[in-house]
Design an enzyme around this catalytic site. Structure first.
Site, PDB file in Angstrom:
ATOM      1  CE1 TYR A 183      -4.347  -0.950  -0.378  1.00  0.00           C
ATOM      2  CE2 TYR A 183      -3.434  -2.906   0.682  1.00  0.00           C
ATOM      3  CZ  TYR A 183      -4.436  -2.285  -0.053  1.00  0.00           C
ATOM      4  OH  TYR A 183      -5.528  -3.013  -0.475  1.00  0.00           O
ATOM      5  CG  ASN A 197     -10.725   4.558  -9.426  1.00  0.00           C
ATOM      6  OD1 ASN A 197     -10.874   3.352  -9.619  1.00  0.00           O
ATOM      7  ND2 ASN A 197     -10.714   5.439 -10.398  1.00  0.00           N
ATOM      8  CG  HIS A 205     -13.996  -0.646  -3.823  1.00  0.00           C
ATOM      9  ND1 HIS A 205     -13.649  -1.124  -5.060  1.00  0.00           N
ATOM     10  CD2 HIS A 205     -15.160  -1.284  -3.497  1.00  0.00           C
ATOM     11  CE1 HIS A 205     -14.564  -1.992  -5.476  1.00  0.00           C
ATOM     12  NE2 HIS A 205     -15.494  -2.101  -4.555  1.00  0.00           N
ATOM     13  CB  CYS A 227      -5.562   2.825  21.366  1.00  0.00           C
ATOM     14  SG  CYS A 227      -5.777   2.038  19.778  1.00  0.00           S
ATOM     15  CB  SER A 254     -12.931  -4.991 -15.665  1.00  0.00           C
ATOM     16  OG  SER A 254     -12.843  -5.120 -14.267  1.00  0.00           O
TER      17      SER A 254
HETATM   18  P1  OAD Z   1      -9.897  -3.180 -13.601  1.00  0.00           P
HETATM   19  O1  OAD Z   1      -8.411  -3.177 -13.671  1.00  0.00           O
HETATM   20  O2  OAD Z   1     -10.579  -4.470 -13.359  1.00  0.00           O
HETATM   21  O3  OAD Z   1     -10.492  -2.619 -14.964  1.00  0.00           O
HETATM   22  C1  OAD Z   1     -10.016  -1.452 -15.562  1.00  0.00           C
HETATM   23  C2  OAD Z   1     -10.876  -1.188 -16.780  1.00  0.00           C
HETATM   24  O4  OAD Z   1     -10.481   0.053 -17.327  1.00  0.00           O
HETATM   25  C3  OAD Z   1     -10.752  -2.221 -17.892  1.00  0.00           C
HETATM   26  O5  OAD Z   1     -12.050  -2.568 -18.355  1.00  0.00           O
HETATM   27  C4  OAD Z   1      -9.950  -1.513 -18.983  1.00  0.00           C
HETATM   28  O6  OAD Z   1     -10.340  -1.892 -20.281  1.00  0.00           O
HETATM   29  C5  OAD Z   1     -10.318  -0.066 -18.717  1.00  0.00           C
HETATM   30  N1  OAD Z   1      -9.294   0.930 -19.072  1.00  0.00           N
HETATM   31  C6  OAD Z   1      -7.949   0.863 -18.909  1.00  0.00           C
HETATM   32  N2  OAD Z   1      -7.355   2.007 -19.290  1.00  0.00           N
HETATM   33  C7  OAD Z   1      -8.354   2.832 -19.708  1.00  0.00           C
HETATM   34  C8  OAD Z   1      -8.403   4.164 -20.212  1.00  0.00           C
HETATM   35  N3  OAD Z   1      -7.299   4.907 -20.358  1.00  0.00           N
HETATM   36  N4  OAD Z   1      -9.605   4.679 -20.529  1.00  0.00           N
HETATM   37  C9  OAD Z   1     -10.742   3.949 -20.391  1.00  0.00           C
HETATM   38  N5  OAD Z   1     -10.763   2.691 -19.910  1.00  0.00           N
HETATM   39  C10 OAD Z   1      -9.587   2.141 -19.570  1.00  0.00           C
HETATM   40  O7  OAD Z   1     -10.297  -2.078 -12.534  1.00  0.00           O
HETATM   41  P2  OAD Z   1     -11.700  -1.881 -11.790  1.00  0.00           P
HETATM   42  O8  OAD Z   1     -12.838  -2.201 -12.689  1.00  0.00           O
HETATM   43  O9  OAD Z   1     -11.652  -0.549 -11.166  1.00  0.00           O
HETATM   44  O10 OAD Z   1     -11.181  -3.505  -5.710  1.00  0.00           O
HETATM   45  O11 OAD Z   1     -11.601  -2.981 -10.673  1.00  0.00           O
HETATM   46  C11 OAD Z   1     -12.607  -3.069  -9.723  1.00  0.00           C
HETATM   47  C12 OAD Z   1     -12.045  -3.416  -8.369  1.00  0.00           C
HETATM   48  O12 OAD Z   1     -11.240  -4.584  -8.476  1.00  0.00           O
HETATM   49  C13 OAD Z   1     -11.111  -2.385  -7.783  1.00  0.00           C
HETATM   50  O13 OAD Z   1     -11.780  -1.330  -7.131  1.00  0.00           O
HETATM   51  C14 OAD Z   1     -10.325  -3.188  -6.811  1.00  0.00           C
HETATM   52  C15 OAD Z   1     -10.046  -4.406  -7.666  1.00  0.00           C
HETATM   53  O14 OAD Z   1      -9.831  -5.568  -7.018  1.00  0.00           O
HETATM   54  C16 OAD Z   1     -10.686  -3.702  -4.485  1.00  0.00           C
HETATM   55  O15 OAD Z   1      -9.509  -3.598  -4.238  1.00  0.00           O
HETATM   56  C17 OAD Z   1     -11.734  -4.035  -3.492  1.00  0.00           C
END
Ligand code: OAD
Length: 242
Positions: free
Chosen positions: A66, A101, A118, A151, A190
């Protein structure tokens, strides 16, 4: 009429809009996404880093990860997608940004009507007294894992890990809005992590429109009224000529 023109026309006729964002929105700011070619989960084992079990097992390792992500994020600046979404908040009276995000870039771009479902990577939560603190900083290696000033309990990042529920009150507010808004714009996710991925379906079911901006088709494309494929920042630049 191009898809961008169609989306522009729709946006300017809306009274209410929900925007759902994911890691793709921050990709052009230099923050790695989770899935895909260079995704974080390709190079790291999620079960070793983003679960309550991982933290219990090795809090220092989890914190190192992190802290490294904090370092990347602290160097990043919002891009035209973040600013474009802030502009939508100004244009549309009834507006809610729901982001998966944790990087704080939407706030940095000025977004106010935002729910971070999140959590936020710069907020810590004490595992003992529950005290939360927000500070945009990187911990020194010898400070890891950090302790509560109150604490001396172990601090954890105030983010949602795999296997943990989203804050009930926050998700109830999201659902309330999703069930009454005219449309949802889904950007750079995604849409495979639930319950976030279910939000567009609630909007659709209530007769709302679904718009999508992503590099490539996702399962949301199937229910989308307008899908635009490309980089979110570049698309927002064309949408608003920022
Ligand atoms: P992902 O990494 O799963 O998906 C990113 C998405 O963004 C994909 O569909 C890509 O095609 C798209 N992408 C990438 N670059 C881009 C750009 N420049 N413009 C437009 N689209 C673009 O990320 P999330 O969907 O955010 O959760 O993932 C969901 C959750 O999974 C996150 O919040 C995190 C992860 O595990 C936790 O940590 C709880």
């Amino acid at each position: 009429m191009t898809e961008i023109d169609k989306l522009k026309k729709e946006i300017f006729s809306l009274n209410s809009l929900c925007v759902l964002t994911g890691a793709g929105v921050s990709q052009e700011s230099g923050i790695p996404t989770f899935r895909g070619k260079d995704g974080l989960w390709r190079n790291y084992d999620a079960t070793q880093l983003a679960t309550p079990y991982a933290f219990q097992n090795n809090p220092k390792l989890v914190w190192e990860w992190y802290n490294w992500r904090r370092e990347i994020i602290l160097k990043a600046k919002p891009n035209p997608a973040h600013y474009g979404i802030k502009k939508l908040e100004e244009i549309i009276s009834d507006f809610l940004l729901v982001t998966q995000n944790v990087d704080d870039l939407h706030r940095e771009a000025g977004s106010n009507k935002i729910l971070e479902i999140h959590g936020n990577i710069f907020r810590t939560r004490c595992t003992k007294c529950n005290k939360k603190e927000f500070e945009k900083k990187i911990f020194k290696n010898e400070e890891l894992p950090p302790r509560c000033k109150n604490c001396n309990g172990l601090l954890r990042p105030d983010v949602v890990w795999f296997g943990e529920p989203i804050d009930e009150k926050i998700f109830a507010s999201v659902l309330e809005f999703a069930l009454k808004c005219e449309a949802i714009l889904v950007v750079g996710t995604s849409a495979v992590v639930y319950p976030a991925a279910s939000i567009p379906y609630y909007v659709k079911e209530k007769g709302g429109k679904v718009f999508e901006i992503n590099l490539e088709p996702t399962q949301i494309s199937e229910i989308s009224d307008i899908s635009i494929f490309g980089k979110a920042g570049e698309i927002f630049e064309k949408l608003f000529i920022l």
